[in-house]
Design an enzyme around this catalytic site. Structure first.
Site, mmCIF file in Angstrom:
data_model
loop_
_atom_site.group_PDB
_atom_site.id
_atom_site.type_symbol
_atom_site.label_atom_id
_atom_site.label_comp_id
_atom_site.label_asym_id
_atom_site.label_seq_id
_atom_site.Cartn_x
_atom_site.Cartn_y
_atom_site.Cartn_z
ATOM 1 N N ARG A 1 0.855 -1.191 0.000
ATOM 2 C CA ARG A 1 0.000 0.000 0.000
ATOM 3 C C ARG A 1 0.895 1.247 0.000
ATOM 4 O O ARG A 1 1.974 1.250 0.628
ATOM 5 C CB ARG A 1 -0.887 0.031 1.252
ATOM 6 C CG ARG A 1 -2.009 -0.987 1.237
ATOM 7 C CD ARG A 1 -3.116 -0.605 0.248
ATOM 8 N NE ARG A 1 -4.258 -1.498 0.325
ATOM 9 C CZ ARG A 1 -4.518 -2.481 -0.543
ATOM 10 N NH1 ARG A 1 -3.718 -2.726 -1.557
ATOM 11 N NH2 ARG A 1 -5.606 -3.220 -0.402
ATOM 12 N N HIS B 1 -1.893 0.758 -9.505
ATOM 13 C CA HIS B 1 -2.543 -0.186 -8.592
ATOM 14 C C HIS B 1 -3.304 -1.268 -9.365
ATOM 15 O O HIS B 1 -4.513 -1.445 -9.197
ATOM 16 C CB HIS B 1 -3.473 0.554 -7.610
ATOM 17 C CG HIS B 1 -3.812 -0.261 -6.400
ATOM 18 N ND1 HIS B 1 -3.980 0.292 -5.154
ATOM 19 C CD2 HIS B 1 -4.030 -1.594 -6.232
ATOM 20 C CE1 HIS B 1 -4.291 -0.666 -4.291
ATOM 21 N NE2 HIS B 1 -4.315 -1.816 -4.933
HETATM 22 N N1 LIG Z 1 -1.224 -3.889 -5.392
HETATM 23 C C1 LIG Z 1 -2.240 -4.724 -5.511
HETATM 24 O O1 LIG Z 1 -2.863 -4.833 -6.560
HETATM 25 C C2 LIG Z 1 -2.636 -5.554 -4.350
HETATM 26 C C3 LIG Z 1 -2.053 -5.374 -3.122
HETATM 27 N N2 LIG Z 1 -2.384 -6.177 -2.077
HETATM 28 C C4 LIG Z 1 -1.713 -5.954 -0.785
HETATM 29 O O2 LIG Z 1 -1.103 -7.165 -0.348
HETATM 30 C C5 LIG Z 1 -1.314 -7.285 1.048
HETATM 31 C C6 LIG Z 1 -1.046 -8.695 1.525
HETATM 32 O O3 LIG Z 1 -2.086 -9.560 1.140
HETATM 33 P P1 LIG Z 1 -2.186 -11.068 1.697
HETATM 34 O O4 LIG Z 1 -0.952 -11.828 1.393
HETATM 35 O O5 LIG Z 1 -3.482 -11.605 1.221
HETATM 36 O O6 LIG Z 1 -2.237 -10.788 3.269
HETATM 37 P P2 LIG Z 1 -2.121 -11.809 4.480
HETATM 38 O O7 LIG Z 1 -2.916 -11.250 5.579
HETATM 39 O O8 LIG Z 1 -2.391 -13.194 3.982
HETATM 40 O O9 LIG Z 1 -0.556 -11.775 4.856
HETATM 41 C C7 LIG Z 1 0.037 -10.692 5.481
HETATM 42 C C8 LIG Z 1 1.471 -11.062 5.837
HETATM 43 O O10 LIG Z 1 2.117 -9.906 6.358
HETATM 44 C C9 LIG Z 1 2.700 -10.232 7.613
HETATM 45 N N3 LIG Z 1 2.672 -9.068 8.516
HETATM 46 C C10 LIG Z 1 1.625 -8.266 8.809
HETATM 47 N N4 LIG Z 1 1.988 -7.322 9.689
HETATM 48 C C11 LIG Z 1 3.290 -7.539 9.963
HETATM 49 C C12 LIG Z 1 4.240 -6.901 10.800
HETATM 50 N N5 LIG Z 1 3.913 -5.831 11.543
HETATM 51 N N6 LIG Z 1 5.485 -7.394 10.833
HETATM 52 C C13 LIG Z 1 5.814 -8.480 10.103
HETATM 53 N N7 LIG Z 1 4.971 -9.130 9.276
HETATM 54 C C14 LIG Z 1 3.723 -8.655 9.212
HETATM 55 C C15 LIG Z 1 1.854 -11.349 8.172
HETATM 56 O O11 LIG Z 1 2.603 -12.042 9.164
HETATM 57 P P3 LIG Z 1 2.014 -13.368 9.884
HETATM 58 O O12 LIG Z 1 1.991 -14.416 8.790
HETATM 59 O O13 LIG Z 1 2.992 -13.669 10.918
HETATM 60 O O14 LIG Z 1 0.647 -12.992 10.370
HETATM 61 C C16 LIG Z 1 1.553 -12.151 6.912
HETATM 62 O O15 LIG Z 1 2.616 -13.030 6.641
HETATM 63 C C17 LIG Z 1 -2.741 -6.766 1.220
HETATM 64 O O16 LIG Z 1 -3.035 -6.426 2.548
HETATM 65 C C18 LIG Z 1 -2.727 -5.557 0.298
HETATM 66 O O17 LIG Z 1 -2.242 -4.432 0.994
HETATM 67 C C19 LIG Z 1 -3.308 -7.176 -2.201
HETATM 68 C C20 LIG Z 1 -3.910 -7.394 -3.407
HETATM 69 C C21 LIG Z 1 -3.648 -6.603 -4.575
HETATM 70 O O1 LIG Z 2 -7.433 -6.561 -3.273
HETATM 71 C C1 LIG Z 2 -6.728 -5.617 -2.900
HETATM 72 O O2 LIG Z 2 -6.456 -5.416 -1.705
HETATM 73 C C2 LIG Z 2 -6.201 -4.698 -3.893
HETATM 74 O O3 LIG Z 2 -5.365 -3.893 -3.603
HETATM 75 C C3 LIG Z 2 -6.752 -4.823 -5.268
HETATM 76 O O4 LIG Z 2 -6.620 -3.667 -5.979
#
Ligand SMILES: NC(=O)C1=CN([C@@H]2O[C@H](COP(=O)(O)OP(=O)(O)OC[C@H]3O[C@@H](n4cnc5c(N)ncnc54)[C@H](OP(=O)(O)O)[C@@H]3O)[C@@H](O)[C@H]2O)C=CC1
Ligand SMILES: O=C(O)C(=O)CO
Length: 310
Positions: free
Chosen positions: A225, A273
């Site tokens: 983000r 994005h």
């Molecule tokens: N640019 C785009 O088009 C898109 C962007 N995104 C972004 O990708 C992000 C991740 O998605 P997703 O994989 O589904 O999320 P998940 O919730 O599955 O995974 C998040 C990961 O981040 C880790 N994490 C969170 N907070 C911390 C912290 N403070 N310190 C260390 N590790 C941390 C978690 O650790 P733990 O495993 O230990 O809980 C976990 O491994 C979304 O929240 C979104 O912001 C998503 C879709 C599209």
């Molecule tokens: O699914 C999400 O969180 C995204 O950022 C898609 O744009």
């Protein structure tokens, strides 16, 4: 009482959800915002941004599904305290992210930004070709997306590591956990990929201190983000050569204003994005599977821990 599932996001995609629900769960009245029907019958809501007055408007709401992977757009304080919130985990959004990050990492690995600059100057200058095994890629966030991205990068032969809050075991990946292990993770990372959720603990995470712990000239692929990135620190890191080239899919704000420094920066590749998007047909199937789990009293996939913020 009849059950309404209300969808409040892109209406064109909503019609594809409706088709899947109609076929698989004809007992549910699937509605697309603003055609909400009887608000008292709305038990499930899928939204990118829910209405402000969600609690008063939908007194019988049982689950809020995010129509995307992120939930940082939700104001948790405005939601009923006991309302379960579920983020989107579905194969289509995972696949899109794997494609985008793989493309970006391969581009940085094979010096594509440098060749683009050389082309602009009409310069024919081959650079050494390094095998993927000699390129160390590090992924911040080992969730649904981070782990899938790493599986592809491992398959391509990159030397891969990951970092998360809690410890994970991912095949072929050196897994690091917690603040204590962050410096070692960063010190071995030539290309850093940010796939963290935006929370109070990750806002401003990509800052001067973090950049200084990377090898000089490291690449950055930012698909988390916009507010993860401290803009001034980032521009300084690019200017000093601490960061070599960057691929940014997310910014703050979105869209960027026309005069923003990122647009024309020679070391930044920008996309609006689009790294990944929820795919309607597979998303509707994933939500239906979660509804089945909910109705059976089982945990749903992608359940959000509000205390952690993701
Ligand atoms: N640019 C785009 O088009 C898109 C962007 N995104 C972004 O990708 C992000 C991740 O998605 P997703 O994989 O589904 O999320 P998940 O919730 O599955 O995974 C998040 C990961 O981040 C880790 N994490 C969170 N907070 C911390 C912290 N403070 N310190 C260390 N590790 C941390 C978690 O650790 P733990 O495993 O230990 O809980 C976990 O491994 C979304 O929240 C979104 O912001 C998503 C879709 C599209
Ligand atoms: O699914 C999400 O969180 C995204 O950022 C898609 O744009």
């Amino acid at each position: 009482m009849n059950t309404t599932f209300l969808y409040k996001s892109d209406p064109m995609r909503g019609r594809q959800w409706a088709e899947v629900f109609g076929r698989r769960r004809p007992d549910i009245d699937f509605r697309i915002w603003p055609d909400i029907g009887d608000a008292a019958q709305v038990r499930f809501l899928a939204a990118w941004v829910p209405p402000d007055d969600i609690a008063e408007r939908f007194p019988n709401l049982e689950v809020l599904f995010s129509s995307g992977a992120g939930v940082d757009q939700f104001d948790f304080a405005a939601l009923p305290a006991a309302l379960p919130v579920v983020r989107m985990v579905e194969p289509g959004i995972v696949r899109g992210m794997v494609e985008y990050v793989t493309h970006a990492v391969l581009g940085l690995h094979r010096d594509m930004p440098q060749y683009r600059r050389q082309q602009n100057e009409g310069r024919w200058q081959p650079l050494p070709v390094r095998p993927a095994a000699e390129r160390r890629v590090g992924v911040l966030g080992l969730g649904s997306l981070g782990q899938a991205v790493l599986a592809q990068l491992v398959a391509l032969g990159f030397d891969c590591a990951g970092w998360s809050r809690s410890r994970h075991a991912v095949e072929g990946v050196q897994c690091h956990a917690g603040a204590d292990e962050l410096p070692a993770f960063l010190a071995r990372t030539d290309i850093l990929v940010c796939l963290l959720p935006l929370t109070d603990s990750t806002r401003g995470f990509l800052d001067a201190k973090l950049f200084s712990m990377l090898p000089i000239g490291a690449g950055l692929v930012h698909v988390g983000r916009g507010p993860h990135l401290v803009e001034r620190d980032f521009l300084e890191a690019l200017a000093s050569g601490q960061i070599g080239d960057a691929v940014l899919d997310v910014t703050d704000p979105e869209p960027l204003p026309p005069a923003h420094a990122f647009w024309r920066h020679p070391r930044i590749q920008l996309t609006p994005h689009i790294a990944s998007m929820t795919q309607p047909l597979s998303a509707a199937e994933a939500v239906l599977d979660n509804l089945r789990r909910f109705e059976a009293g089982e945990p749903m996939v992608g359940g959000v821990d509000r205390a952690k913020g993701y």
